[in-house]
Design a protein around this motif. Structure first.
Motif, PDB file in Angstrom:
ATOM      1  N   CYS A  75     -14.469   9.173  -8.346  1.00 34.69           N
ATOM      2  CA  CYS A  75     -14.436   8.846  -6.918  1.00 34.69           C
ATOM      3  C   CYS A  75     -15.131   9.957  -6.146  1.00 34.69           C
ATOM      4  O   CYS A  75     -14.798  11.134  -6.306  1.00 34.69           O
ATOM      5  N   ILE A 114     -16.133  11.056  -2.197  1.00 38.39           N
ATOM      6  CA  ILE A 114     -15.927  10.838  -0.766  1.00 38.39           C
ATOM      7  C   ILE A 114     -17.045  11.580  -0.040  1.00 38.39           C
ATOM      8  O   ILE A 114     -17.169  12.796  -0.173  1.00 38.39           O
ATOM      9  N   SER A 128      -8.159   9.967   2.877  1.00 31.97           N
ATOM     10  CA  SER A 128      -8.919   9.360   1.781  1.00 31.97           C
ATOM     11  C   SER A 128      -8.733  10.126   0.478  1.00 31.97           C
ATOM     12  O   SER A 128      -8.618   9.527  -0.596  1.00 31.97           O
ATOM     13  N   GLN A 175      -5.379   9.142  -0.906  1.00 36.24           N
ATOM     14  CA  GLN A 175      -5.413   7.790  -1.470  1.00 36.24           C
ATOM     15  C   GLN A 175      -6.080   7.792  -2.842  1.00 36.24           C
ATOM     16  O   GLN A 175      -5.599   7.148  -3.781  1.00 36.24           O
ATOM     17  N   ALA A 176      -7.183   8.511  -2.969  1.00 34.56           N
ATOM     18  CA  ALA A 176      -7.894   8.564  -4.244  1.00 34.56           C
ATOM     19  C   ALA A 176      -7.042   9.220  -5.323  1.00 34.56           C
ATOM     20  O   ALA A 176      -6.976   8.741  -6.460  1.00 34.56           O
ATOM     21  N   LEU A 222     -15.334   6.241  -1.386  1.00 32.99           N
ATOM     22  CA  LEU A 222     -14.419   5.891  -0.302  1.00 32.99           C
ATOM     23  C   LEU A 222     -14.985   6.452   0.992  1.00 32.99           C
ATOM     24  O   LEU A 222     -15.296   7.645   1.069  1.00 32.99           O
ATOM     25  N   CYS A 277     -14.638   8.092   4.297  1.00 33.16           N
ATOM     26  CA  CYS A 277     -13.515   8.909   4.778  1.00 33.16           C
ATOM     27  C   CYS A 277     -13.141   8.612   6.216  1.00 33.16           C
ATOM     28  O   CYS A 277     -12.137   9.122   6.699  1.00 33.16           O
ATOM     29  N   ARG A 336      -7.183   1.505   4.639  1.00 37.01           N
ATOM     30  CA  ARG A 336      -6.980   0.851   3.348  1.00 37.01           C
ATOM     31  C   ARG A 336      -5.760   1.469   2.661  1.00 37.01           C
ATOM     32  O   ARG A 336      -5.306   2.571   2.985  1.00 37.01           O
ATOM     33  N   THR A 351      -3.843   2.394  -1.273  1.00 40.57           N
ATOM     34  CA  THR A 351      -4.144   2.645  -2.683  1.00 40.57           C
ATOM     35  C   THR A 351      -4.203   1.339  -3.459  1.00 40.57           C
ATOM     36  O   THR A 351      -5.029   1.177  -4.364  1.00 40.57           O
ATOM     37  N   ILE A 383      -7.628  -0.103  -3.366  1.00 43.10           N
ATOM     38  CA  ILE A 383      -8.565   0.566  -4.272  1.00 43.10           C
ATOM     39  C   ILE A 383      -8.365   0.060  -5.699  1.00 43.10           C
ATOM     40  O   ILE A 383      -9.325  -0.289  -6.394  1.00 43.10           O
ATOM     41  N   SER A 409     -15.691   1.125   3.561  1.00 39.13           N
ATOM     42  CA  SER A 409     -14.367   1.491   3.044  1.00 39.13           C
ATOM     43  C   SER A 409     -14.402   1.816   1.555  1.00 39.13           C
ATOM     44  O   SER A 409     -14.198   2.960   1.167  1.00 39.13           O
ATOM     45  N   ILE A 410     -14.660   0.802   0.708  1.00 42.97           N
ATOM     46  CA  ILE A 410     -14.608   0.954  -0.744  1.00 42.97           C
ATOM     47  C   ILE A 410     -15.914   0.432  -1.339  1.00 42.97           C
ATOM     48  O   ILE A 410     -16.333  -0.685  -1.022  1.00 42.97           O
TER      49      ILE A 410
END
Length: 238
Positions: free
Chosen positions: A5, A7, A33, A36-37, A106, A108, A113, A115, A118, A184-185
């Motif tokens: 991942c 960012i 972010s 979340q990751a 992701l 930032c 969003r 998890t 994702i 977002s993703i």
């Protein structure tokens, strides 16, 4: 293989200066972010691509790694995001010597969003890979539809529908579905990141994240909307 991942967060925002580390409910924007990751079980490594040491410090404090500095030519408002992806992937491969199952970015400036989003997007990517899909990115149903209520001027200045069908669409419900590209993703194969020229260069599909999670910060109004929605999501009184 490792799930990577990245960012991306450059230092020179014009619309909202300093937005990537601007406090949002007591934390720098980027920290949401990163957290979340880190909480997503399919992700093994969380890296931040930035040209700013201030952003890098905030990212490290939240638990991300910053093994490289983004070059100045990729940190301008004119730089395309896909070139940033390509640089980040190459830099991570060189630094860590790892082979990656997927490259996931992701945005930032979209902390709305979850998890679970994702993980669901990764699951969709994995399920569709055997069918030749290169990647998945976040979308939502468009608030305006070019077949019904989006217009543009013709050569005379008269406004016309942006897209037409045989016959006139007189009800929104009769217009073909169209979707917004949500910042977002983004999940792609490493080969696609290396070889494609831009995001939609191959077979990309959409993960519908829904309208309430589709806001990202490009203006002060966006920040106010996201702050309101985050408070409501977390049960914090306005």
């Amino acid at each position: 293989m490792t799930g990577l991942c990245v960012i991306s967060a450059r230092g020179g925002s014009r619309g909202v200066p300093g937005k990537n580390i601007r406090p949002l409910l007591g934390r720098p924007m980027i920290a949401w972010s990163v957290e979340q990751a880190l909480a997503t079980p399919e992700i093994d490594r969380v890296v931040v691509s930035t040209d700013s040491e201030e952003i890098a410090a905030a990212a490290r404090a939240a638990g991300a790694e910053t093994p490289f500095t983004r070059p100045p030519e990729l940190a301008t408002s004119e730089a395309g995001k896909f070139a940033v992806f390509q640089h980040a992937l190459a830099a991570c491969e060189d630094h860590y010597g790892e082979e990656y199952e997927f490259f996931l970015d992701l945005d930032c400036t979209n902390p709305l969003r979850d998890t679970a989003d994702i993980s669901a997007a990764i699951a969709q990517f994995r399920a569709r890979r055997p069918y030749g899909v290169d990647g998945v990115f976040a979308i939502c149903e468009a608030r305006k539809n070019p077949y019904f209520n989006m217009v543009e001027p013709d050569a005379t200045g008269a406004l016309k529908l942006s897209k037409t069908l045989p016959g006139t669409v007189v009800r929104r419900q009769d217009a073909p579905p169209v979707y917004e590209h949500v910042a977002s993703i983004y999940i792609m194969t490493p080969d696609y990141v290396r070889q494609a020229g831009y995001l939609l260069d191959g077979h990309m599909e959409g993960y519908d994240i829904g309208p309430e999670k589709s806001f990202d910060v490009d203006s002060e109004l966006d920040f106010a909307i996201i702050e309101f929605l985050m408070k409501r999501k977390l049960g914090i009184a306005p």
